[in-house]
Design a protein around this motif. Sequence first.
Motif, PDB file in Angstrom:
ATOM      1  N   ARG A  96       7.057  -5.388  -2.047  1.00 58.23           N
ATOM      2  CA  ARG A  96       5.792  -5.152  -1.129  1.00 58.23           C
ATOM      3  C   ARG A  96       4.579  -5.194  -2.392  1.00 58.23           C
ATOM      4  O   ARG A  96       5.382  -4.328  -3.427  1.00 58.23           O
ATOM      5  CB  ARG A  96       5.870  -3.054  -1.061  1.00 58.23           C
ATOM      6  CG  ARG A  96       6.229  -2.666   0.608  1.00 58.23           C
ATOM      7  CD  ARG A  96       6.909  -1.608   0.183  1.00 58.23           C
ATOM      8  NE  ARG A  96       7.532  -1.253   1.939  1.00 58.23           N
ATOM      9  CZ  ARG A  96       8.836  -0.538   1.872  1.00 58.23           C
ATOM     10  NH1 ARG A  96       9.507  -1.512   0.662  1.00 58.23           N
ATOM     11  NH2 ARG A  96       9.308  -0.401   2.451  1.00 58.23           N
ATOM     12  N   SER A 110       0.355  -4.501  -3.351  1.00 62.17           N
ATOM     13  CA  SER A 110      -0.517  -3.727  -3.479  1.00 62.17           C
ATOM     14  C   SER A 110      -1.416  -4.144  -4.308  1.00 62.17           C
ATOM     15  O   SER A 110      -1.233  -4.558  -5.833  1.00 62.17           O
ATOM     16  CB  SER A 110      -1.063  -2.021  -3.883  1.00 62.17           C
ATOM     17  OG  SER A 110      -0.388  -1.562  -2.392  1.00 62.17           O
ATOM     18  N   HIS A 134      -8.905   5.211  -0.871  1.00 59.25           N
ATOM     19  CA  HIS A 134      -8.281   7.529  -0.426  1.00 59.25           C
ATOM     20  C   HIS A 134      -7.240   7.131  -0.130  1.00 59.25           C
ATOM     21  O   HIS A 134      -6.411   8.071   0.118  1.00 59.25           O
ATOM     22  CB  HIS A 134      -9.536   7.402   0.118  1.00 59.25           C
ATOM     23  CG  HIS A 134     -10.596   8.093  -0.874  1.00 59.25           C
ATOM     24  ND1 HIS A 134     -11.118   8.922  -2.481  1.00 59.25           N
ATOM     25  CD2 HIS A 134     -12.205   7.278  -0.549  1.00 59.25           C
ATOM     26  CE1 HIS A 134     -11.837   8.655  -2.353  1.00 59.25           C
ATOM     27  NE2 HIS A 134     -12.922   7.945  -1.594  1.00 59.25           N
ATOM     28  N   VAL A 137      -0.989   5.658  -0.753  1.00 62.66           N
ATOM     29  CA  VAL A 137      -0.092   4.022  -0.310  1.00 62.66           C
ATOM     30  C   VAL A 137       0.768   4.302   0.197  1.00 62.66           C
ATOM     31  O   VAL A 137       1.274   3.538   1.003  1.00 62.66           O
ATOM     32  CB  VAL A 137       0.248   3.745  -2.150  1.00 62.66           C
ATOM     33  CG1 VAL A 137       1.632   2.185  -2.203  1.00 62.66           C
ATOM     34  CG2 VAL A 137      -1.293   3.769  -2.668  1.00 62.66           C
ATOM     35  N   ARG A 138       1.833   5.801   0.408  1.00 64.21           N
ATOM     36  CA  ARG A 138       2.845   5.291   1.166  1.00 64.21           C
ATOM     37  C   ARG A 138       2.454   4.679   2.801  1.00 64.21           C
ATOM     38  O   ARG A 138       3.258   4.789   3.433  1.00 64.21           O
ATOM     39  CB  ARG A 138       3.519   7.116   0.832  1.00 64.21           C
ATOM     40  CG  ARG A 138       4.688   6.983   0.393  1.00 64.21           C
ATOM     41  CD  ARG A 138       5.313   7.552   0.611  1.00 64.21           C
ATOM     42  NE  ARG A 138       5.268   9.027   1.403  1.00 64.21           N
ATOM     43  CZ  ARG A 138       4.192  10.480   0.957  1.00 64.21           C
ATOM     44  NH1 ARG A 138       4.072  10.328  -0.438  1.00 64.21           N
ATOM     45  NH2 ARG A 138       3.802  10.582   1.846  1.00 64.21           N
ATOM     46  N   PHE A 193       2.067   1.729   3.550  1.00 66.16           N
ATOM     47  CA  PHE A 193       2.993   0.549   3.772  1.00 66.16           C
ATOM     48  C   PHE A 193       4.261   1.296   4.836  1.00 66.16           C
ATOM     49  O   PHE A 193       4.379   0.383   6.008  1.00 66.16           O
ATOM     50  CB  PHE A 193       3.987   1.017   2.518  1.00 66.16           C
ATOM     51  CG  PHE A 193       3.369   0.527   1.350  1.00 66.16           C
ATOM     52  CD1 PHE A 193       3.176   0.491   0.122  1.00 66.16           C
ATOM     53  CD2 PHE A 193       3.433  -1.420   1.678  1.00 66.16           C
ATOM     54  CE1 PHE A 193       2.785  -0.057  -0.806  1.00 66.16           C
ATOM     55  CE2 PHE A 193       2.846  -1.772   0.495  1.00 66.16           C
ATOM     56  CZ  PHE A 193       2.843  -1.100  -0.502  1.00 66.16           C
ATOM     57  N   SER A 194       3.599   2.579   5.659  1.00 68.34           N
ATOM     58  CA  SER A 194       4.285   2.783   6.720  1.00 68.34           C
ATOM     59  C   SER A 194       3.879   2.390   8.088  1.00 68.34           C
ATOM     60  O   SER A 194       4.377   2.126   9.087  1.00 68.34           O
ATOM     61  CB  SER A 194       4.560   4.543   6.855  1.00 68.34           C
ATOM     62  OG  SER A 194       3.077   5.346   6.679  1.00 68.34           O
ATOM     63  N   ASN A 197       4.910  -0.580   8.201  1.00 71.02           N
ATOM     64  CA  ASN A 197       6.301  -1.148   8.785  1.00 71.02           C
ATOM     65  C   ASN A 197       6.402  -1.108   9.659  1.00 71.02           C
ATOM     66  O   ASN A 197       6.551  -1.918  10.467  1.00 71.02           O
ATOM     67  CB  ASN A 197       7.425   0.137   7.833  1.00 71.02           C
ATOM     68  CG  ASN A 197       7.839  -0.055   6.777  1.00 71.02           C
ATOM     69  OD1 ASN A 197       8.066  -1.402   5.969  1.00 71.02           O
ATOM     70  ND2 ASN A 197       8.330   0.788   6.404  1.00 71.02           N
ATOM     71  N   LEU A 256       5.670  11.961   6.899  1.00 69.45           N
ATOM     72  CA  LEU A 256       5.755  13.110   5.548  1.00 69.45           C
ATOM     73  C   LEU A 256       4.710  13.572   5.039  1.00 69.45           C
ATOM     74  O   LEU A 256       4.519  14.936   5.334  1.00 69.45           O
ATOM     75  CB  LEU A 256       6.657  12.759   4.398  1.00 69.45           C
ATOM     76  CG  LEU A 256       7.641  12.327   4.874  1.00 69.45           C
ATOM     77  CD1 LEU A 256       7.976  11.564   3.296  1.00 69.45           C
ATOM     78  CD2 LEU A 256       8.361  13.867   4.257  1.00 69.45           C
TER      79      LEU A 256
END
Lengths: 201, 347
Positions: free
Chosen positions: A60, A62, A87, A90-91, A94-95, A98, A142
């Motif tokens: 991955r 960025s 803003h 990042v997580r 990536f989800s 995915n 999450l």
Amino acid sequence: MKITALLVLKCDSRSDGSDPVILANATDVSHFGYFQRVTVKQFIVFVGRTVAKRTPPDQRHSVQHEEYKVHSYNRNGLCVVGFMDDHYPVRSAFSVLNKVMDEYQKCFGDSWRTIQADSTQPWPYLNDALTKFQDPGEADKLLKIQRELDETKIILHKTIDSVLERGEKLDSLVEKSSDLSAASQMFYKQAKKTNQCCTIL
Amino acid sequence: MNIKSAQSSSYRDRTHEFSSITERLRKSLSSSNAVAGVNSIGGVSGGGLTKAEGSRSTIAFQSEFNKRASKIGYGIHHTSQKLAKLAKLAKRTSVFDDPTKEIQELTAVIKQDITALNSAVVDLQLICNSQNESDSVSSDTSTHSTTVVDNLKNRLMSTTKEFKDVLTMRTENLKVHENRRQLFSATTSKETANPFVRQRPLANKSTASSSNSPPPWANDSSSSSPLFQRKHADTESQPLIQQQNQQQQMVPLQDSYMQSRAEALHNVESTIHELGSIFTQLATMVSQQGELAIRIDENMEDTLANVEGAQGQLMRYLNSISSNRWLMIKIFFVLIAFLMIFLFFVA
């Protein structure tokens, strides 16, 4: 918190490689002026290709490009690239990638490996995903859970405040009722006294 | 007793007494080597110098002891002053002009002082013990010396404790500065979107992050928001000028991605814990208030009983008032009695 574009590309893992081939493309350029939109789209395509070419397999990346973060995820030659603003967490980005990747594999299986030229047909799922995932909470469970927990915490704080108020009111009620009972006792005694005292007259 | 009956008779001159006693004691001292009397007299006269030969050694002990004790006290005082300076330095460290060297020097000096003082106090205690074991001292002197030693030890201990506190504060400060520095040095893998980080060419980031972070941090508090809005307005024109400003930085993200996920999970877990505790608190409060409600209920019942009783009494009263025939007869009698009296007096 905005996603500007989502791209699915096929990356050759050869280092001398040709530019990656675009398999699906969804962009949201509505916040640019009308005449800039075409240019912006071309720019997105170009940057997406470059980033995807430089992303090694199963990794991955960025990249910060001006005001955008370009996130790319390369899995087995299938690369998903997303253009998000700073803003966007990042997580969650990536989800999103995915999810798009899984969906693409489910839809098209492995047929993408044979495609050699940029495909221009829109893929409706990608467009939907683009609009749906503008809110990072949608993609990232999450984050959603965290948000809901925070809301719950706020509600609980309010509840505790109101319970404290209730406590105060109950306190005042206790006092008033004890005053009342004392007063009624005096009343009773007075009545008894007037009754006992003057039976003659 | 010579009482000076002259001008000022408010004092008594006992100089003769004093000199006679010293003569006497001198004679007795040279034979019995008793120090106590000399010491007590020395205390009474407040500085009277008596030089008895046999008592010189113990006096020497005493003055040696006193000298050392005073030196140690002085040293402790100095050390605590230096410690106060160190504490001030440690507190005021900002991110940039960090007087690390001075702090470290000062720390080393203070440590040396403290160890020296420690050993000096231990020596003093040994002297005190050895002195107490020799029979020729009074109990007062021994208690005095032990008290002095204890006092010095306590002061040294408190100084060491303060020193430790200052050191812990300094490490905490360092940690805070590290965090702040991380927050403001804008590498791309940072999730926390800090709107105060200016969008500058990131090619220099790794080399000049330290020099970059001070200016944004210092300047941006005033100019951040207009800058940010201006940036937004510029986005539309910038994709056209891409060639000049194209900055790309590949940051290996796998680790931080996993770490951020782990962190998020931790946060969720701790939030749930907090929620649980909030619920328990809520339950406690509600149960406490339930007891209040019960009390109110009892009070109201009491009131009801009282009021009912009072009402019964008043009803009885009313009945007795409204239907008392005997009352009428009584009134009649009273009237007739008046008539009788009236008639008697007139007729």
